[in-house]
Motif scaffolding. Sequence first.
Motif, short mmCIF file in Angstrom:
data_model
loop_
_atom_site.label_atom_id
_atom_site.label_comp_id
_atom_site.label_asym_id
_atom_site.label_seq_id
_atom_site.Cartn_x
_atom_site.Cartn_y
_atom_site.Cartn_z
N ARG A 19 0.83 -1.21 0.00
CA ARG A 19 0.00 0.00 0.00
C ARG A 19 0.86 1.26 0.00
O ARG A 19 0.50 2.27 -0.61
CB ARG A 19 -0.96 -0.03 1.19
CG ARG A 19 -2.06 -1.08 1.05
CD ARG A 19 -3.15 -0.89 2.08
NE ARG A 19 -2.74 -1.20 3.42
CZ ARG A 19 -2.86 -2.39 4.01
NH1 ARG A 19 -3.39 -3.40 3.33
NH2 ARG A 19 -2.48 -2.60 5.25
N ALA A 20 2.00 1.21 0.67
CA ALA A 20 2.92 2.35 0.65
C ALA A 20 3.43 2.60 -0.77
O ALA A 20 3.55 3.75 -1.21
CB ALA A 20 4.09 2.11 1.61
N THR A 24 2.67 6.02 -2.85
CA THR A 24 3.80 6.78 -3.38
C THR A 24 3.66 6.98 -4.88
O THR A 24 3.93 8.06 -5.41
CB THR A 24 5.12 6.06 -3.07
OG1 THR A 24 5.27 5.93 -1.65
CG2 THR A 24 6.31 6.84 -3.61
N ALA A 25 3.23 5.94 -5.60
CA ALA A 25 3.03 6.05 -7.04
C ALA A 25 1.95 7.08 -7.37
O ALA A 25 2.08 7.84 -8.34
CB ALA A 25 2.65 4.69 -7.62
N GLN A 81 -0.27 15.73 1.34
CA GLN A 81 0.57 16.44 2.31
C GLN A 81 1.07 15.50 3.40
O GLN A 81 2.22 15.58 3.84
CB GLN A 81 -0.22 17.60 2.92
CG GLN A 81 0.63 18.54 3.77
CD GLN A 81 -0.15 19.76 4.23
OE1 GLN A 81 -1.34 19.91 3.94
NE2 GLN A 81 0.52 20.63 4.96
N LEU A 82 0.21 14.58 3.84
CA LEU A 82 0.60 13.58 4.84
C LEU A 82 1.73 12.71 4.30
O LEU A 82 2.73 12.47 4.99
CB LEU A 82 -0.60 12.71 5.20
CG LEU A 82 -0.31 11.45 6.02
CD1 LEU A 82 0.29 11.81 7.38
CD2 LEU A 82 -1.57 10.62 6.19
N LEU A 83 1.60 12.26 3.06
CA LEU A 83 2.62 11.39 2.47
C LEU A 83 3.93 12.13 2.28
O LEU A 83 5.01 11.57 2.51
CB LEU A 83 2.12 10.84 1.14
CG LEU A 83 0.91 9.90 1.22
CD1 LEU A 83 0.38 9.59 -0.17
CD2 LEU A 83 1.26 8.62 1.96
N ARG A 208 7.75 10.22 -11.14
CA ARG A 208 7.35 11.54 -10.65
C ARG A 208 8.26 12.63 -11.22
O ARG A 208 8.06 13.81 -10.95
CB ARG A 208 7.40 11.58 -9.12
CG ARG A 208 6.34 10.72 -8.44
CD ARG A 208 6.53 10.73 -6.93
NE ARG A 208 6.36 12.06 -6.38
CZ ARG A 208 6.72 12.39 -5.14
NH1 ARG A 208 7.28 11.51 -4.36
NH2 ARG A 208 6.54 13.62 -4.70
N VAL A 209 9.26 12.24 -12.00
CA VAL A 209 10.20 13.21 -12.55
C VAL A 209 9.50 14.17 -13.50
O VAL A 209 8.75 13.75 -14.38
CB VAL A 209 11.36 12.51 -13.27
CG1 VAL A 209 12.21 13.52 -14.05
CG2 VAL A 209 12.23 11.74 -12.29
#
Length: 235
Positions: A19-20, A24-25, A81-83, A208-209
């Motif tokens: 799940r992390a 993140t993805a 924001q939490l992540l 994410r680049v």
Amino acid sequence: MKDGPNIVAIAALIGDHARAEVLTALMSGMALTATELAEIAGVTRQTISSHMTKLLEAGLVEVEAQGRHRYFRLANEDVAQLLESLMNVAFRSGAVRLRSSPREPALRKARVCYNHLAGELGVLVYEQLLQAGCLTIGEQGMALTPHGRQAVQGLGIAAESLKPSHRPLCRHCLDWSERRHHLAGVLGAVLLRQFEALDWAKRQKDSRVMAFSASGEQSLRCWLASLSAQVPEMV
């Protein structure tokens, strides 16, 4: 004391490895299918379905059906924001997977943080806007000044995009790689979209680049430099 929200359930959801990876993805701001997320997390379709159900029930993600496909994205900016805050803590504790990665320099240079620009160039944008008097920070938080509105509209951003809404117009977000702030909120999102619309930068596939071309980065820096030259005497 046991007052206030219980963070155990949310922490347990995010703490699972698969799940992390999914969350993140989704920090890329893109909507992804269960098949794509299963591949990213390294689990089966059946397993990812169970994970996504739990994330949906917790309000961490949302889903949109389009034809035969279901697309998942982060539920809102609060989750992002939490992540990002957790990434900051992980970075400070040394839990970083990028040091030997060929994408590491590019990711630190410029990346997407949910819907706004992060990394070296994201920090540059925030600090230059602040220095040029386009942004102010007061008791009520951060605000866009008249000079700032003129500056971003001069970049081609419509005034309607800057109208008040339930989301903050501008706020800062601590950048995990630069350890300084970058710009978030509605303004951060519309600026990133405009950088893409101007062909200054493009998102790299499956990353994410945010890749700025040489001419695009030069245009960005020239625009930021021009703002300080245009600062009104009273700002």
